[in-house]
Write a protein that holds these residues in place. Structure first.
Motif, short mmCIF file in Angstrom:
data_model
loop_
_atom_site.label_atom_id
_atom_site.label_comp_id
_atom_site.label_asym_id
_atom_site.label_seq_id
_atom_site.Cartn_x
_atom_site.Cartn_y
_atom_site.Cartn_z
N SER A 93 -7.95 5.19 18.37
CA SER A 93 -7.45 4.75 17.07
C SER A 93 -7.51 5.87 16.05
CB SER A 93 -8.26 3.56 16.56
OG SER A 93 -8.08 2.47 17.42
N GLY A 146 -2.44 11.05 13.84
CA GLY A 146 -1.07 11.45 14.16
C GLY A 146 -0.11 11.05 13.05
N ALA A 147 -0.31 9.83 12.56
CA ALA A 147 0.58 9.31 11.54
C ALA A 147 0.49 10.13 10.25
CB ALA A 147 0.27 7.85 11.26
N PHE A 148 -0.68 10.72 10.01
CA PHE A 148 -0.84 11.48 8.77
C PHE A 148 -0.74 12.99 9.01
CE2 PHE A 148 -3.01 7.44 7.99
CZ PHE A 148 -2.27 7.03 6.91
N LYS A 150 -7.18 8.97 16.76
CA LYS A 150 -6.07 9.84 17.11
C LYS A 150 -4.76 9.26 16.58
CE LYS A 150 -3.54 10.21 20.96
NZ LYS A 150 -3.22 10.34 22.38
N GLY A 151 -4.58 7.96 16.79
CA GLY A 151 -3.34 7.31 16.37
C GLY A 151 -3.10 7.48 14.88
N PRO A 181 2.44 9.03 17.42
CA PRO A 181 2.93 8.58 16.11
C PRO A 181 4.45 8.58 16.08
CG PRO A 181 2.25 10.88 16.02
CD PRO A 181 1.98 10.42 17.41
N MET A 195 3.67 -9.48 3.11
CA MET A 195 2.35 -9.06 3.57
C MET A 195 1.31 -10.14 3.29
SD MET A 195 1.61 -6.16 5.00
CE MET A 195 0.03 -5.55 4.40
N LEU A 221 -2.95 4.26 2.08
CA LEU A 221 -3.09 4.13 3.53
C LEU A 221 -3.92 5.26 4.09
CD1 LEU A 221 0.34 2.94 4.90
CD2 LEU A 221 -1.85 1.83 5.11
N MET A 258 0.84 -1.19 0.00
CA MET A 258 0.00 0.00 0.00
C MET A 258 0.87 1.24 0.00
SD MET A 258 -3.37 -0.29 2.31
CE MET A 258 -3.05 -1.39 3.65
N SER A 259 0.54 2.15 -0.81
CA SER A 259 1.30 3.39 -0.82
C SER A 259 0.75 4.30 0.27
CB SER A 259 1.17 4.06 -2.17
OG SER A 259 -0.09 4.68 -2.26
N GLY A 260 1.47 5.40 0.48
CA GLY A 260 1.05 6.33 1.52
C GLY A 260 -0.37 6.81 1.30
N LEU A 289 -14.98 3.48 12.72
CA LEU A 289 -14.72 3.85 14.11
C LEU A 289 -15.75 4.84 14.62
CD1 LEU A 289 -10.84 4.18 13.90
CD2 LEU A 289 -12.10 2.49 15.23
N GLN A 314 4.96 -0.81 6.44
CA GLN A 314 5.64 0.09 5.52
C GLN A 314 7.02 0.50 6.08
OE1 GLN A 314 3.54 3.81 4.65
NE2 GLN A 314 2.98 2.91 2.70
N GLU A 342 -11.42 3.59 7.65
CA GLU A 342 -11.41 3.02 8.98
C GLU A 342 -12.11 3.98 9.94
OE1 GLU A 342 -7.86 0.19 9.81
OE2 GLU A 342 -7.47 2.07 10.82
N ALA A 346 -7.35 4.50 3.32
CA ALA A 346 -7.77 3.41 4.21
C ALA A 346 -8.05 3.94 5.60
CB ALA A 346 -6.69 2.32 4.26
N PHE A 347 -7.26 4.92 6.00
CA PHE A 347 -7.46 5.51 7.33
C PHE A 347 -8.84 6.15 7.42
CE2 PHE A 347 -7.22 9.65 9.61
CZ PHE A 347 -7.31 9.16 10.89
N ILE A 396 7.99 -10.33 7.17
CA ILE A 396 7.03 -9.64 8.01
C ILE A 396 5.69 -10.37 7.93
CG2 ILE A 396 5.94 -7.44 8.54
CD1 ILE A 396 8.12 -6.22 6.59
N VAL A 443 -4.83 0.27 9.27
CA VAL A 443 -3.96 1.38 8.88
C VAL A 443 -2.67 1.35 9.69
CG1 VAL A 443 -3.75 3.87 8.84
CG2 VAL A 443 -5.86 2.80 8.10
#
Lengths: 742, 128
Positions: free
Chosen positions: A47, A53-55, A49-50, B111, A329, A6, A1-3, A17, B24, A13, A9-10, B34, B17
């Protein structure tokens, strides 16, 4: 999956949620809530929040963090979920969902104002600041590198999976019961799957099989002994037998010379298996699965003896499964079956499903064409071609049903959104409202759901705004101050019924009538039944609030909601009882792609009428037809006078025929509860037709709902009887397209 | 063969995710083996059948937290020596201390940048 994938997908998700959050809050709000619910709500926010944060979605992180802190205190029992708190949570959930939507669209100009909400949350959060952990003396623990590759010396196998000696030998004793065969399972297929795991030797034990001449239908006597040399672990072997669990005797034991440890898991084995012996640790298989499959030098399996009927049920030679460098994967994820795991689902691009639906539509058309060609051959009835065609028809139908089921979705997410609508509407009107939902697992076509959101939103707002009384009025009428709005969904005879009801005062017919008269919608003093007055609410231009409220009276009335529903092939009915409340019933087709239609002929044109509206068919000679006015007719049917409309004349194909003999009358049900009679020349067939939108391919035509392609390749128009009969006073449209020959 | 070719890692996280992000990052480091898993129970079943070298697990999961998983792993002879890195949204003292008691190898807070995860892993298994 590319950024980017993702990120998308977030957001998907997040939708799940947010739904879980909403649902969790409702449960916390109800008297009997499970303490686990608070955890689930916390996890949902956590989740979001998590991921945020990543994005780098800072606004979202900040708000989710604050919300999470408060929920954490709730979780710890430091605060309780009383009325105002839960209301705040609902608002926070709504705000969170706004923030997610904003982050998704990247439109931060529309940032909703959350300052006041943040303040309120802060108050509840107390001074729970992030802990200072600088004094925490955590030291990372280094792994002993020598042990890499050998987590357990007992099961050690250096450089896991790279050596062929890692393969273990298993003895499998397999005795199917009658149930296995009855459920359509085939031992040969199971063996084939096993052969994918490694080298398989099969021996069929036919000693239990009775000789053919004395054989009675009874328990099957075949038994197989298999020997499997594989790198795969026991759960993988068991997974092969997963679907025949309980339908066979199964014993899997490690061969004496194989490598196994003592502390392995005691996997749940099917019935007769010997759990004590069947434990094995296969360190080798910690490796890349590709190595396992490719290591095999696989001697061909011993083609065992066939069954008593001479049918060769032995598997083909074991072929080493060539999994060409599968990415990590995609490693086997079925190693351990978690109990109670949710059913696995995949997300599929809607385009693909739609393309499939289109293809199925073409298949149905082709099948109809084929049927027509075959009919022209005038073959004898017992021809195998007929049987083959029937089989094809059945299959096409099954495929169609299956594909439709892919598009079907529970109405739950849509219903969930309505809670927010009710909350907001209640706040805007100062009323106390509770929304109850029922049948939220009812499945409806995705498109229907999407297009239903707006009308439903409107009708829910309408129920709160106009349906329910103020708390004072309610208390005065001896009702609880809190009004109730009920939203339910159910399948009924091939359609979906959605009902919105309130326990308010019911339609104030005197006022409705007065307003309609003032606005010139009805003639003053006209003789109207209660139902007719209720239906005035749907008229364009009717708004019963004298002052347009900023809630449901936004320039659009119930008429818009109704026409949106009708555009979906749906109908709305209103029923009301003074003092007890109002119910709007929406009836919708299950799908927008096919329609059960009656194929009729009018003035040489082939037309289709939805079968759902046709109440009965009549011979003109058998009924009394009375003239009405200069050139109209009515017909007496079941104690009613029903307007008579010649379909051909109304569509502009011909002038009104003077005699109706040897034509057919169709009594159709109209949306407003009335009926009408359509004159057609002949009834040809009743069949499923694939709906092709006319609006998309040609343009909207009054009286025509859509088009379809018939078995002979011709295009037929699908008639909207409401528009045809309802358009009584209007002149026949001049631009009616004659059905072209396809 | 270098360490990153040999190292087998299992990623445990209930959110697709987060799993994707961790995978990744691991792929970026050059780690090839993995596997992923979406809950603690499945992970412990899988690990006792097929151990790996390093588990990277989220803390907050339904049905069993990351530390519950660690506890199970340490209690089983087959899995007790597997390396364990906890990923947590919030560095909570109680969580870290419990992890420390159970023999957690390292932790990282969300993060995180891939570089940070790499450092975190390298402090457990050595230079990749």
């Amino acid at each position: 999956m590319s950024g980017n994938d993702l990120r998308e997908a977030f957001f998907q998700e997040c939708e799940d949620l947010l739904e879980a959050l909403q649902e969790g809050l409702q449960q916390i709000d109800s008297p009997e809530h499970d303490p686990e619910t608070v955890h689930a709500v916390f996890r949902a926010v956590h989740s979001i929040k998590g991921g945020a944060g990543a994005f780098g979605l800072d606004a979202l992180v900040q708000f989710a963090h604050r919300f999470e802190t408060v929920l954490d205190r709730l979780r710890e029992g430091e605060i309780s979920a009383d009325g105002p708190t839960i209301k705040l949570f609902y608002r926070a959930g709504d705000h969170l969902s706004d923030l997610v939507a904003m982050a998704r669209s990247g439109d931060d100009a529309a940032e909703p104002d959350g300052a006041e909400l943040l303040g309120a949350l802060d108050e509840l959060a107390g001074d729970a600041e992030d802990e200072d952990l600088s004094d925490l003396s955590f030291q990372p623990m280094t792994l002993d590198l020598d042990m890499i590759g050998a987590p357990d010396p007992d099961a050690a196998c250096e450089k896991a999976g790279q050596s062929a000696s890692g393969a273990a030998r298993w003895l499998i004793d397999f005795t199917p019961t009658a149930a296995l065969y009855a459920s359509g399972n085939d031992p040969a297929l199971l063996f084939r799957s096993l052969a994918q795991l490694g080298a398989l030797t099969v021996h069929a034990d036919t000693s239990g099989v009775a000789p053919l001449e004395t054989a009675e239908p009874g328990p099957p006597g075949l038994r197989w002994q298999l020997e499997l040399e594989t790198d795969a672990a026991l759960p993988d072997i068991l997974a092969v037998f997963e679907f025949v669990e309980g339908m066979c005797g199964l014993e899997i034991t490690p061969a004496a010379d194989s490598l196994y440890g003592e502390d392995g898991p005691k996997p749940a084995l099917p019935d007769n298996a010997a759990p004590g012996e069947a434990t094995a640790i296969d360190a080798a298989s910690a490796s890349d699965p590709t190595a396992a499959a490719n290591d095999e030098t696989s001697p061909p399996a011993d083609a065992g003896a066939g069954g008593p009927d001479g049918h060769d049920s032995a598997p083909p030679p074991a072929t080493p499964a060539n999994v060409p460098g599968s990415p990590p994967m995609n490693g086997p994820t079925n190693g351990g079956k978690a109990t109670g795991a949710p059913q696995p689902t995949i997300r599929v691009n809607l385009d693909r499903v739609d393309r499939l639906i289109n293809l199925v539509g073409e298949l149905v058309i082709k099948e109809a064409m084929l049927a027509q060609s075959i009919a022209q051959l005038e073959l004898p009835n017992d021809s195998s071609l007929h049987a083959g065609l029937d089989g094809l028809k059945q299959l096409a139908g099954d495929i169609q049903e299956g594909v439709m089921a892919i598009r079907a979705q529970p109405v739950k997410p849509m219903f969930q959104r309505m809670f927010r609508i009710v909350r907001e509407a209640a706040a805007a009107t100062g009323k106390q409202v509770r929304l109850d939902v029922q049948g939220e697992h009812t499945e409806v076509d995705k498109t229907v759901i999407e297009r239903l959101v707006d009308p439903l939103t409107h009708m829910i707002r309408n129920a709160v705004d106009h349906g329910l009384e103020t708390p004072e009025e309610r208390l005065g009428a001896g009702k609880p101050a809190e009004g109730r709005v009920m939203l339910s969904a159910a399948h009924r005879s091939g359609r979906v019924m959605i009902e919105i009801s309130d326990d308010g005062g019911g339609v104030d017919r005197e006022r409705v009538r007065a307003i309609a008269e003032r606005k010139g919608l009805v003639t003053p003093g006209a003789d109207l039944t209660a139902t007719e007055i209720d239906n005035l609410l749907f008229l364009p231009g009717f708004s019963s609030k004298d002052q347009v409220s900023n809630l449901s009276g936004r320039g659009v009335g119930l008429d818009v909601a109704r026409s949106e529903i009708e555009a979906l092939g749906g109908r709305v009915l209103i029923t009301s009882r003074a003092g007890a409340g109002t119910t709007f019933s929406i009836s919708l087709p299950l799908t927008l792609a096919v329609l059960e239609g009656m194929v009729v002929e009018v003035a040489g044109q082939t037309l289709v009428l939805p079968i759902s509206v046709i109440q009965e068919t009549l011979q003109p000679s058998s009924v009394a037809i009375h003239p009405l006015g200069r050139d109209s007719h009515v017909l007496a049917n079941r104690g009613d006078l029903v307007p008579l409309v010649d379909l051909g004349a109304r569509l502009g194909y011909r002038s009104e025929p003077p005699v109706l003999d040897d034509r057919v009358l169709l009594i159709v049900q109209l949306d407003n509860g009335r009926r009408g009679a359509l004159v057609v020349d002949r009834i040809h067939d009743q069949r499923q037709v694939v709906i092709k939108s006319l609006e998309r391919n040609y343009g909207q035509v009054k009286g025509v709902a859509a088009a379809t392609i018939l078995g002979d390749g011709r295009i037929a128009l699908i008639i909207d009887p409401d528009e045809v009969i309802g358009a009584g006073a209007e002149p026949p449209p001049g631009d009616m397209p004659a059905a072209a020959t396809g | 063969m270098s360490l990153k070719d040999q190292l087998h890692v299992l990623v445990v996280d209930d959110m697709a995710v987060s799993r994707g992000l961790i995978v990744q990052a691991l792929e970026w480091m050059g780690i090839r083996n993995i596997e992923v898993c979406n809950d603690a129970r499945e992970a412990s079943t899988r690990l006792s059948a097929r151990p790996v070298h390093l588990v990277i697990s989220d803390y907050n999961m339904p049905g069993g937290s990351g530390l519950d998983l660690l506890h199970t792993l340490r209690a089983n002879k087959v899995t007790q020596r597997i390396g364990f890195i906890l990923i947590t949204g919030k560095a909570d003292r109680a969580v870290i201390e419990r992890g420390q008691k159970l023999g957690m190898n390292n932790y990282i807070t969300k993060p995180f940048a891939p570089e940070a995860l790499k450092t975190c892993i390298e402090r457990v298994v050595g230079r990749l």
